[in-house]
Structures are given as structure tokens and as C-alpha cells.
Design an enzyme around this catalytic site. Sequence first.
Site, mmCIF file in Angstrom:
data_model
loop_
_atom_site.group_PDB
_atom_site.id
_atom_site.type_symbol
_atom_site.label_atom_id
_atom_site.label_comp_id
_atom_site.label_asym_id
_atom_site.label_seq_id
_atom_site.Cartn_x
_atom_site.Cartn_y
_atom_site.Cartn_z
ATOM 1 C CG HIS A 150 22.102 33.023 43.180
ATOM 2 N ND1 HIS A 150 23.162 32.623 43.946
ATOM 3 C CD2 HIS A 150 21.142 33.433 44.049
ATOM 4 C CE1 HIS A 150 22.855 32.754 45.231
ATOM 5 N NE2 HIS A 150 21.637 33.252 45.318
ATOM 6 C CB SER A 159 32.065 41.634 13.556
ATOM 7 O OG SER A 159 32.710 40.549 12.923
ATOM 8 C CE LYS A 173 29.507 39.658 17.409
ATOM 9 N NZ LYS A 173 30.771 39.020 17.793
ATOM 10 C CD GLU A 178 33.432 43.209 24.465
ATOM 11 O OE1 GLU A 178 33.546 41.993 24.401
ATOM 12 O OE2 GLU A 178 33.384 43.941 23.454
#
Length: 461
Positions: free
Chosen positions: A145, A266, A272, A279
Amino acid sequence: MPTAAALDALNRSIGTDVRLWPFDINLSRAWSVALWGAGVITLDESKKIEKGLAAVAEKLAGGATPVPSDEDVHTMIDRMLHEEVGDVASKLHTGRSRNDQVATATRLWSMDACAKLDSSARMLQQVMLDHAEALQDVLMPAYTHLQRAQPVSAAHWMLSHFWPLERDRGRIASASRAAGVLPLGSGAIAGCAFPVSRVLLQGSLGFSALSQNSIDAVGDRDFVAELLFAVAMMATHLSRLSEDLIIYGSSEFGFVQFGDAFTTGSSMMPQKRNPDALELARGSGARAIGDLSTLLSTLKGLPSGYNKDLQDDKRVLFDAVDTALLVLPAVAGALQETRFNVTRMRAALSSNMMATDLADYLVEKGATFREAHGAIGALIRESERDGCDLDGLPLASFKAAHSLFGDDALDWLEPARSVARRDVPGGTSASAVRAQLRSAHEALWPVGEAARGNELVLRAI
Ligand code: ARG
């Protein structure tokens, strides 16, 4: 009356199926030999056609492109063959139809695709295996979970992504077997009226069986569905691996650090490193699932035999396979350059994760599991009240929670002890993980293959 331009535009599949040309050339060569064997054409004609097909192949390999009148790959090759050898070219279409032709070419393409998918998946598995070897002694939390559950060896986590891919490779092999049934010789629907040897065709084209029913053979796209399912399942696995890595790479977790080659910066935030490869792998899984459901939706409404709806099978087949062949090396590369932050993983372990071990302790001393569960529950509540973990409570609290707690109770809060206790096959103890690594290695490098490798080495010596 010529067909309407609007129909031509809709009907034209050359843009998608032109890539079938090497397979269509091969099956056409085999067909021309079969026609000679059946006494339909002379040896001389067969040789002319074969030579012509070789010349067509050379032109296509050299970059020849379709002309506007080419409807699909089969009519394109037919036109080019006429240009090479003249009228004898039309004899090649005796006894066959584009229906059995396209089914055969798509099956050949699929078998080739399966071999490529297998080797790309294997490369990713090898990267996982390499990481797992290095991570054997590293401990980290395992999650249920997405809540910290129990400590495990980081190698155990890494290999939890190896086995799904191993099953995927099994499914890909089975999809390849499903594709390996030869439809050529089925004609348009009722079979070939000339005595061609389908057995010779099967052998020369590398199929392992012959279709048993010509009506089924021209309309059967089960092999495409099986391959699309194998790819969709694999894409799902790659998506879950990517999701794990993306979460572990967030500053909040900090378990992994991404490398430079498979991330992007970025445009706005210089600090970043975005895990684009992962992704995109996660995102493209949605399309793989869509491709499978598109094909199944197409098939379910079709009457038996060939129907033009089937022309679109290739769009989804090519999309799913092409995407998987892009995603697999990107995920392998991203994973390969990922660094594991052992300190952060270890720091994420808290003594509360050994609650089950403490319950087991009481059970070993004679308590029932229910009783033990209750006692540990009370300790957890006490630690929450005090704002600490279990190891922040004094020994007296343990003894008060259950009379069977002895002075050694706190030793059981050690993660290494918890991991070592899980020594069953498939568990996370050091020796169970070592055995798992051996099995993973054997799955990737079957003994037969290793032996062949040795033979080569021996011969080289
Ligand atoms: N381009 C077609 C396809 O991909 C080839 C088969 C056409 N058959 C026919 N009877 N028109 O399915």
C-alpha cells in the site's frame, strides 16, 4: 468505372505495410518454387521470377519507394516484378491470393519481431541482474500500500522486476510459436487448386506447422492478439518498474539517483533531472494496451474468412512492437546509469517495521499469534503517543505489554535479523537471495547456451 478516389485513399495501406517487403519477397520466392514443383510454371519461368524478385529486393533495400498507384506492399512488389521480368511476373499470382499472402507475411514479420523483443528484454534483465548482484547486502524497506512494510535486501526488490520480464519472454516465445503456422496455400478462402507442396513451403520459410483449415487460416489473427497481449503485459511491467524508480528517485525517497544520459533538464529549474525515459515508458504502456484492445474489438465482429477490417491489424502490431523496441533499451539504459543511495535506503528502515518479528518472538515463546498481535499493537500505540518508534520505548514497556518478553526483546528490532529470518526459497535472506540470483542467471543463460559458448571458446583455443 475506376474506384472512387475517396475509396482509394481509405483503402491504401502501403504507408503502413511497405515494411513487410522482405517477408513478402521471401514468401514469393518460395511460392515460385512451389509453382514449379506443382508443374504450373517451368523451371525456367521459376528462375526468371526468382531473379526478378532478387532484383526487386535489391531496389527496395537501396531505397526504392512506392508510387502513388501502389495500394499495398503486395501490389507494389507485383508492379516492380513486372518491370523487371515482364509478363511472366503475372504467373506468380497463380493459386494464391493476397489473403493467404498477407497472413503469411505478417506471421513472418511477427516471428522476427519476437526474436528482437526477446533479445531487448534480455538486455534489460541483464542490467537488473548486475544491479542485484551489487545490492545483495543492502537493506531497504519493502512497501505494501506504499506504506513501509518490512525490510528486504535491495537485490530482492530489484529481482522482483526480473521475474515478470522472464514471464514476458515466455509469452513472447509462445506468441512466436503461434505465429509459426503457415497459411500460404490457403488461397483466398478454399485452398489452392494446384498440387503445391505446402510441406516444402513450410520448411523453406521456417514455419513449424501447416494451417489445417483454409477458411480459418486467412482470417486467423490470434497470433497478432497473442503478441499484442505479450507486449501489453510487458509494457505494464516496464511501467511498474518505471513507477518504482520514479518514486525512489524523488527527493522525499532519495533511494536512487538518475544519471545524465537518460534524463533531461528543466528549461526553468536548473536543479532538476527529469526521468523522461521512465515516464515515457510508463506513458507508452497505455498505447500498448490500446493496441491490444483495438485488435480484439476488430476481431470480435468479423464473419469467418478474410475481411478488409483485418488490414488494420498491422497498424497496431507495428505500433506496439516498435514502441516496445524503443522503450526496452531506454529503460535498460536509464536503469544502468541509476545509482543507489545505500544510506538513504537504510535510513528509511524503522524499528516499527519489525513489529511482525516481535510478534513471532512471542509466538516462539509460546504465545498465540492473536495474543502476540494484541501486545505489539499496544506497544505501537504507546510509541505513537510518545512520538517515537518501537526502539524508543524502554524495555519495561515491552515486559508490561506481555510477560513473555525477555531482556533480548530489543535485539529483535534489528532489520538484519528480520531479513535473515526469512530464509525460505523466494524469501529475502542472504542465502535465499543468492539462490534466486543463481536461478535468474540460469534463466538468462540457460545451461545449453553456456555449453555452446564454451564449445566456441574451446574451439578457439
Ligand atoms: N492490404 C491487405 C491487408 O493488409 C492485403 C489483403 C487484401 N486482400 C483482398 N482480398 N483485398 O489485409
